[in-house]
Design a protein around this motif. Structure first.
Motif, PDB file in Angstrom:
ATOM      1  N   ILE A  77     -48.192 -11.199 -37.876  1.00  0.00           N
ATOM      2  CA  ILE A  77     -47.705 -10.064 -38.449  1.00  0.00           C
ATOM      3  C   ILE A  77     -46.895 -10.226 -39.713  1.00  0.00           C
ATOM      4  O   ILE A  77     -45.984 -11.214 -39.545  1.00  0.00           O
ATOM      5  N   SER A  78     -47.016  -9.644 -40.492  1.00  0.00           N
ATOM      6  CA  SER A  78     -46.181  -9.706 -42.007  1.00  0.00           C
ATOM      7  C   SER A  78     -45.047  -8.610 -41.909  1.00  0.00           C
ATOM      8  O   SER A  78     -45.492  -7.305 -41.721  1.00  0.00           O
ATOM      9  N   ILE A  79     -43.839  -8.904 -42.021  1.00  0.00           N
ATOM     10  CA  ILE A  79     -42.834  -7.843 -42.132  1.00  0.00           C
ATOM     11  C   ILE A  79     -42.236  -7.893 -43.604  1.00  0.00           C
ATOM     12  O   ILE A  79     -42.014  -8.991 -43.802  1.00  0.00           O
ATOM     13  N   ILE A  80     -42.187  -6.868 -44.093  1.00  0.00           N
ATOM     14  CA  ILE A  80     -41.625  -6.977 -45.312  1.00  0.00           C
ATOM     15  C   ILE A  80     -40.196  -6.042 -45.411  1.00  0.00           C
ATOM     16  O   ILE A  80     -40.271  -4.783 -45.094  1.00  0.00           O
ATOM     17  N   THR A  81     -39.217  -6.557 -46.284  1.00  0.00           N
ATOM     18  CA  THR A  81     -38.058  -5.863 -46.198  1.00  0.00           C
ATOM     19  C   THR A  81     -37.892  -5.723 -47.886  1.00  0.00           C
ATOM     20  O   THR A  81     -37.994  -6.844 -48.612  1.00  0.00           O
ATOM     21  N   ALA A  82     -37.777  -4.521 -48.313  1.00  0.00           N
ATOM     22  CA  ALA A  82     -37.360  -4.476 -49.832  1.00  0.00           C
ATOM     23  C   ALA A  82     -35.931  -4.143 -49.895  1.00  0.00           C
ATOM     24  O   ALA A  82     -35.495  -3.209 -49.331  1.00  0.00           O
ATOM     25  N   THR A  83     -35.165  -4.857 -50.853  1.00  0.00           N
ATOM     26  CA  THR A  83     -33.798  -4.692 -50.532  1.00  0.00           C
ATOM     27  C   THR A  83     -33.175  -4.652 -52.402  1.00  0.00           C
ATOM     28  O   THR A  83     -33.910  -5.295 -53.025  1.00  0.00           O
ATOM     29  N   TYR A  84     -32.109  -4.169 -52.451  1.00  0.00           N
ATOM     30  CA  TYR A  84     -31.433  -4.189 -53.646  1.00  0.00           C
ATOM     31  C   TYR A  84     -29.842  -3.922 -53.234  1.00  0.00           C
ATOM     32  O   TYR A  84     -29.618  -2.918 -52.897  1.00  0.00           O
ATOM     33  N   HIS A  85     -29.031  -4.975 -53.743  1.00  0.00           N
ATOM     34  CA  HIS A  85     -27.239  -4.676 -53.293  1.00  0.00           C
ATOM     35  C   HIS A  85     -27.054  -4.355 -52.079  1.00  0.00           C
ATOM     36  O   HIS A  85     -26.667  -3.218 -51.706  1.00  0.00           O
ATOM     37  N   SER A  86     -27.798  -4.864 -51.032  1.00  0.00           N
ATOM     38  CA  SER A  86     -27.677  -4.669 -49.671  1.00  0.00           C
ATOM     39  C   SER A  86     -26.621  -5.715 -48.945  1.00  0.00           C
ATOM     40  O   SER A  86     -26.881  -5.939 -47.785  1.00  0.00           O
ATOM     41  N   GLU A  87     -25.614  -6.292 -49.710  1.00  0.00           N
ATOM     42  CA  GLU A  87     -24.920  -7.070 -49.138  1.00  0.00           C
ATOM     43  C   GLU A  87     -24.450  -7.003 -47.700  1.00  0.00           C
ATOM     44  O   GLU A  87     -24.211  -7.582 -46.769  1.00  0.00           O
ATOM     45  N   ALA A  88     -23.800  -5.603 -47.446  1.00  0.00           N
ATOM     46  CA  ALA A  88     -23.471  -4.946 -46.372  1.00  0.00           C
ATOM     47  C   ALA A  88     -24.347  -4.971 -45.117  1.00  0.00           C
ATOM     48  O   ALA A  88     -23.890  -5.063 -43.913  1.00  0.00           O
ATOM     49  N   THR A  89     -25.801  -5.170 -45.407  1.00  0.00           N
ATOM     50  CA  THR A  89     -26.529  -4.681 -44.311  1.00  0.00           C
ATOM     51  C   THR A  89     -27.460  -5.677 -44.143  1.00  0.00           C
ATOM     52  O   THR A  89     -28.552  -5.563 -43.100  1.00  0.00           O
ATOM     53  N   MET A 146     -31.957  -8.825 -41.093  1.00  0.00           N
ATOM     54  CA  MET A 146     -32.691 -10.141 -41.002  1.00  0.00           C
ATOM     55  C   MET A 146     -32.638 -10.589 -39.419  1.00  0.00           C
ATOM     56  O   MET A 146     -33.412 -11.019 -39.026  1.00  0.00           O
ATOM     57  N   GLU A 147     -31.238 -10.379 -38.913  1.00  0.00           N
ATOM     58  CA  GLU A 147     -31.137 -10.990 -37.530  1.00  0.00           C
ATOM     59  C   GLU A 147     -32.179  -9.988 -36.516  1.00  0.00           C
ATOM     60  O   GLU A 147     -32.769 -10.606 -35.770  1.00  0.00           O
ATOM     61  N   SER A 148     -32.245  -8.861 -36.852  1.00  0.00           N
ATOM     62  CA  SER A 148     -33.207  -7.949 -36.238  1.00  0.00           C
ATOM     63  C   SER A 148     -34.477  -8.442 -36.129  1.00  0.00           C
ATOM     64  O   SER A 148     -35.244  -8.563 -35.200  1.00  0.00           O
ATOM     65  N   VAL A 149     -34.938  -8.799 -37.338  1.00  0.00           N
ATOM     66  CA  VAL A 149     -36.469  -9.037 -37.610  1.00  0.00           C
ATOM     67  C   VAL A 149     -36.786 -10.477 -36.818  1.00  0.00           C
ATOM     68  O   VAL A 149     -37.580 -10.656 -35.993  1.00  0.00           O
ATOM     69  N   LEU A 150     -35.734 -11.358 -37.221  1.00  0.00           N
ATOM     70  CA  LEU A 150     -36.001 -12.626 -36.781  1.00  0.00           C
ATOM     71  C   LEU A 150     -35.591 -12.965 -35.134  1.00  0.00           C
ATOM     72  O   LEU A 150     -36.160 -13.946 -34.594  1.00  0.00           O
ATOM     73  N   GLY A 151     -34.865 -11.917 -34.464  1.00  0.00           N
ATOM     74  CA  GLY A 151     -34.667 -12.143 -33.363  1.00  0.00           C
ATOM     75  C   GLY A 151     -35.642 -11.497 -32.268  1.00  0.00           C
ATOM     76  O   GLY A 151     -35.408 -11.524 -30.896  1.00  0.00           O
ATOM     77  N   GLN A 152     -36.714 -10.861 -32.769  1.00  0.00           N
ATOM     78  CA  GLN A 152     -37.804 -10.400 -32.110  1.00  0.00           C
ATOM     79  C   GLN A 152     -38.377 -11.688 -31.049  1.00  0.00           C
ATOM     80  O   GLN A 152     -38.504 -12.645 -31.432  1.00  0.00           O
ATOM     81  N   ASP A 153     -38.985 -11.116 -29.796  1.00  0.00           N
ATOM     82  CA  ASP A 153     -39.778 -12.310 -29.193  1.00  0.00           C
ATOM     83  C   ASP A 153     -41.147 -12.776 -29.630  1.00  0.00           C
ATOM     84  O   ASP A 153     -41.526 -14.140 -29.359  1.00  0.00           O
ATOM     85  N   TYR A 154     -41.609 -11.876 -30.379  1.00  0.00           N
ATOM     86  CA  TYR A 154     -42.900 -12.396 -31.234  1.00  0.00           C
ATOM     87  C   TYR A 154     -42.575 -13.354 -32.115  1.00  0.00           C
ATOM     88  O   TYR A 154     -41.867 -13.296 -32.846  1.00  0.00           O
ATOM     89  N   SER A 155     -43.360 -14.679 -31.814  1.00  0.00           N
ATOM     90  CA  SER A 155     -42.989 -15.373 -32.908  1.00  0.00           C
ATOM     91  C   SER A 155     -43.979 -15.759 -34.039  1.00  0.00           C
ATOM     92  O   SER A 155     -43.501 -16.520 -35.222  1.00  0.00           O
ATOM     93  N   ASN A 156     -45.253 -15.229 -33.920  1.00  0.00           N
ATOM     94  CA  ASN A 156     -45.888 -15.409 -35.039  1.00  0.00           C
ATOM     95  C   ASN A 156     -46.137 -14.340 -36.262  1.00  0.00           C
ATOM     96  O   ASN A 156     -46.745 -13.538 -36.475  1.00  0.00           O
ATOM     97  N   VAL A 157     -44.877 -14.420 -36.750  1.00  0.00           N
ATOM     98  CA  VAL A 157     -44.155 -13.553 -37.884  1.00  0.00           C
ATOM     99  C   VAL A 157     -43.984 -14.295 -39.396  1.00  0.00           C
ATOM    100  O   VAL A 157     -43.522 -15.349 -39.272  1.00  0.00           O
ATOM    101  N   GLU A 158     -44.354 -13.511 -40.438  1.00  0.00           N
ATOM    102  CA  GLU A 158     -44.217 -13.914 -41.643  1.00  0.00           C
ATOM    103  C   GLU A 158     -43.234 -12.882 -41.975  1.00  0.00           C
ATOM    104  O   GLU A 158     -43.474 -11.658 -42.109  1.00  0.00           O
ATOM    105  N   TYR A 159     -41.965 -13.336 -42.536  1.00  0.00           N
ATOM    106  CA  TYR A 159     -40.952 -12.395 -43.032  1.00  0.00           C
ATOM    107  C   TYR A 159     -40.734 -12.468 -44.544  1.00  0.00           C
ATOM    108  O   TYR A 159     -40.319 -13.522 -45.014  1.00  0.00           O
ATOM    109  N   LEU A 160     -41.273 -11.372 -45.131  1.00  0.00           N
ATOM    110  CA  LEU A 160     -41.141 -11.456 -46.716  1.00  0.00           C
ATOM    111  C   LEU A 160     -40.162 -10.433 -47.121  1.00  0.00           C
ATOM    112  O   LEU A 160     -39.865  -9.236 -46.894  1.00  0.00           O
ATOM    113  N   ILE A 161     -38.948 -11.183 -47.799  1.00  0.00           N
ATOM    114  CA  ILE A 161     -37.845 -10.074 -48.433  1.00  0.00           C
ATOM    115  C   ILE A 161     -38.044 -10.194 -49.951  1.00  0.00           C
ATOM    116  O   ILE A 161     -37.974 -11.300 -50.739  1.00  0.00           O
ATOM    117  N   LEU A 162     -38.074  -8.916 -50.500  1.00  0.00           N
ATOM    118  CA  LEU A 162     -38.375  -8.664 -51.738  1.00  0.00           C
ATOM    119  C   LEU A 162     -37.048  -8.101 -52.390  1.00  0.00           C
ATOM    120  O   LEU A 162     -36.550  -6.872 -52.093  1.00  0.00           O
TER     121      LEU A 162
END
Length: 81
Positions: A3-15, A20-36
């Protein structure tokens, strides 16, 4: 199935850390996490780069908005979903 998860961000220091903790804390391990990131000038990238998880790929460059960033992520994604 990968599964690929994409987060688009800009000036998101507060959140970004909570996101990231929410995405990476999931039980499913076969994840690719793309942050743009659209070239944030606040502390967003500092917080993102603290994460050393090998599932995370980060691209930080100016874009034309959220949809441009998401389309870049879709092109990079290697997951089936």
């Amino acid at each position: 199935m990968k599964i690929s998860i994409i987060t688009a961000t800009y000036h998101s220091e507060a959140t970004i850390e909570a996101c990231m903790e929410s995405v990476l804390g999931q039980d499913y391990s076969n994840v690719e996490y793309l942050i743009l990131d659209g070239g944030s000038k606040d502390g967003t990238l500092t917080k993102i780069r603290k994460c050393k998880d090998p599932r995370v790929k980060v691209i930080s460059e100016p874009d034309k908005g959220i949809y441009d960033a998401l389309n870049k992520g879709i092109e990079m994604a290697t997951g089936e979903v």
